[in-house]
Design an enzyme around this catalytic site. Sequence first.
Site, PDB file in Angstrom:
ATOM      1  N   HIS A 123      -9.784 -42.808 -11.127  1.00 37.52           N
ATOM      2  CA  HIS A 123      -9.671 -41.335 -11.113  1.00 37.52           C
ATOM      3  C   HIS A 123     -10.694 -40.700 -12.074  1.00 37.52           C
ATOM      4  O   HIS A 123     -10.954 -41.226 -13.147  1.00 37.52           O
ATOM      5  CB  HIS A 123      -8.252 -40.946 -11.549  1.00 37.52           C
ATOM      6  CG  HIS A 123      -7.929 -39.494 -11.357  1.00 37.52           C
ATOM      7  ND1 HIS A 123      -7.923 -38.602 -12.406  1.00 37.52           N
ATOM      8  CD2 HIS A 123      -7.590 -38.787 -10.256  1.00 37.52           C
ATOM      9  CE1 HIS A 123      -7.589 -37.405 -11.953  1.00 37.52           C
ATOM     10  NE2 HIS A 123      -7.380 -37.487 -10.659  1.00 37.52           N
ATOM     11  N   SER A 324       1.513 -49.217   1.080  1.00 36.90           N
ATOM     12  CA  SER A 324       1.049 -47.954   0.497  1.00 36.90           C
ATOM     13  C   SER A 324       1.302 -46.819   1.483  1.00 36.90           C
ATOM     14  O   SER A 324       1.472 -47.042   2.682  1.00 36.90           O
ATOM     15  CB  SER A 324      -0.426 -48.045   0.098  1.00 36.90           C
ATOM     16  OG  SER A 324      -1.225 -47.432   1.077  1.00 36.90           O
TER      17      SER A 324
HETATM   18  C1  LIG Z   1      -3.527 -37.844  -9.485  1.00 45.60           C
HETATM   19  C2  LIG Z   1      -4.095 -38.984 -10.218  1.00 45.60           C
HETATM   20  C3  LIG Z   1      -4.354 -38.905 -11.594  1.00 45.60           C
HETATM   21  C4  LIG Z   1      -4.231 -37.634 -12.366  1.00 45.60           C
HETATM   22  O1  LIG Z   1      -2.941 -37.192 -12.444  1.00 45.60           O
HETATM   23  P1  LIG Z   1      -2.627 -35.660 -12.769  1.00 45.60           P
HETATM   24  O2  LIG Z   1      -1.148 -35.677 -12.777  1.00 45.60           O
HETATM   25  O3  LIG Z   1      -3.250 -34.856 -11.686  1.00 45.60           O
HETATM   26  O4  LIG Z   1      -3.210 -35.361 -14.104  1.00 45.60           O
HETATM   27  C5  LIG Z   1      -4.801 -40.029 -12.245  1.00 45.60           C
HETATM   28  N1  LIG Z   1      -4.989 -41.176 -11.576  1.00 45.60           N
HETATM   29  C6  LIG Z   1      -4.757 -41.297 -10.260  1.00 45.60           C
HETATM   30  C7  LIG Z   1      -4.985 -42.606  -9.590  1.00 45.60           C
HETATM   31  C8  LIG Z   1      -4.309 -40.197  -9.534  1.00 45.60           C
HETATM   32  O5  LIG Z   1      -4.097 -40.320  -8.218  1.00 45.60           O
END
Ligand SMILES: *Cc1c(COP(=O)(O)O)cnc(C)c1O
Length: 376
Positions: A123, A324
Amino acid sequence: MKEYRLPAADATQLNDLLTQVQTCTKDFLGYPVSKDFDYSPLLPFLQYPLNNLGDPFVSSTYTVGSREMEKFVVEFFARLFRAPADDWWGYVTNGGSEGNLYGLYLARELYPKGMVYYSEATHYSVQKNLHLLNMPGIIIRTLPNGEIDYEDLADTMRMNRHLPAIMLANIGTTMTEARDDVGRIKGILKDLAIRHHYIHADGALSGSYSAFLDPRPAFDFADGADSIAISGHKFIGSPIPCGVVVAKKSNRDRIARSVAYIGSMDTTITGSRNGHSPLFLWYALKSLGLAGLKERARHSLSIAAYAVARLNENGIPAWRNPNSITVVFPDPAGSIRRKWQLASESGWSHIICMPNVSKEQIDEFVAMMVAEEMAV
Ligand SMILES: *Cc1c(COP(=O)(O)O)cnc(C)c1O
């Protein structure tokens, strides 16, 4: 109580926004956000400035908050993630990104000279977190399904085996929901005799339900993780973005600092903390229970299987990772992406079969995809 009165034009704008939000929520398949919650019994709490200032496990002088509920939420996930019975801690964050920041922060305090490893499917918040923390990192290749390439990881770690290793494992990547295998990563560390290591699991979406899967993916404390972050507004659902981070208490103790002004410990990233989010999560966990959460996962998985089958039947090469709820397919036309709010990256797009998604919605989506194919 003092009454706030909106000028007519602003009242109209507010009403228009409500209509827009309602419409956009209906056609929404592209992001991992649940929309089937009903927290109306919690409405009276909007009258109060709930603030869980400081550490949830240390009482504060400020008592308008939801600490007891927050502690329940953290303990619920600590157990679900098989954290060591006498060595867990955590708090309700503003989302998965903050939970990742927290895990990396603990890792850096433990190993200031550590090298961070994460896959190219990680991410976008992680790179920013590393920048904020001034931590060096190496990006590892991914396999075609989005999972980390263990060979590339082992080779890269081997070249840096004089450094403590900090692993950011994806328990469900954003685009394809691929899970990095924490057990296999542990094996690589052991093989290379890297004794100083820390594993943080980013379980934003998948982490919330992976414990209900059979076979259970290797992602939690018993598998080797030192901290796990999830988002609260994704699988569980919340009107306010939020998350949970669970870490080892012994690691949290290293950074704890007592602050006289709040009468609590300064162990969290932000000072003031939203006291409403823990209420939403508490309410969901209490009313759904383990059985309800498990059922949500089962429903989502069956809808995802249905979506892949329907798309394949119609000649669209859709696929998903085992167990998934994210269905991946070649980028469709812009009109479809706009209507269903689909993200796209490198020629691929996806829908996420959250617990509120129904077969009827999938049918409607597939019909649009097929009509588009025919038009080409
Ligand atoms: C959505 C997501 C995040 C970030 O999460 P938030 O709650 O939007 O801050 C981090 N890692 C992955 C894999 C995600 O899908």
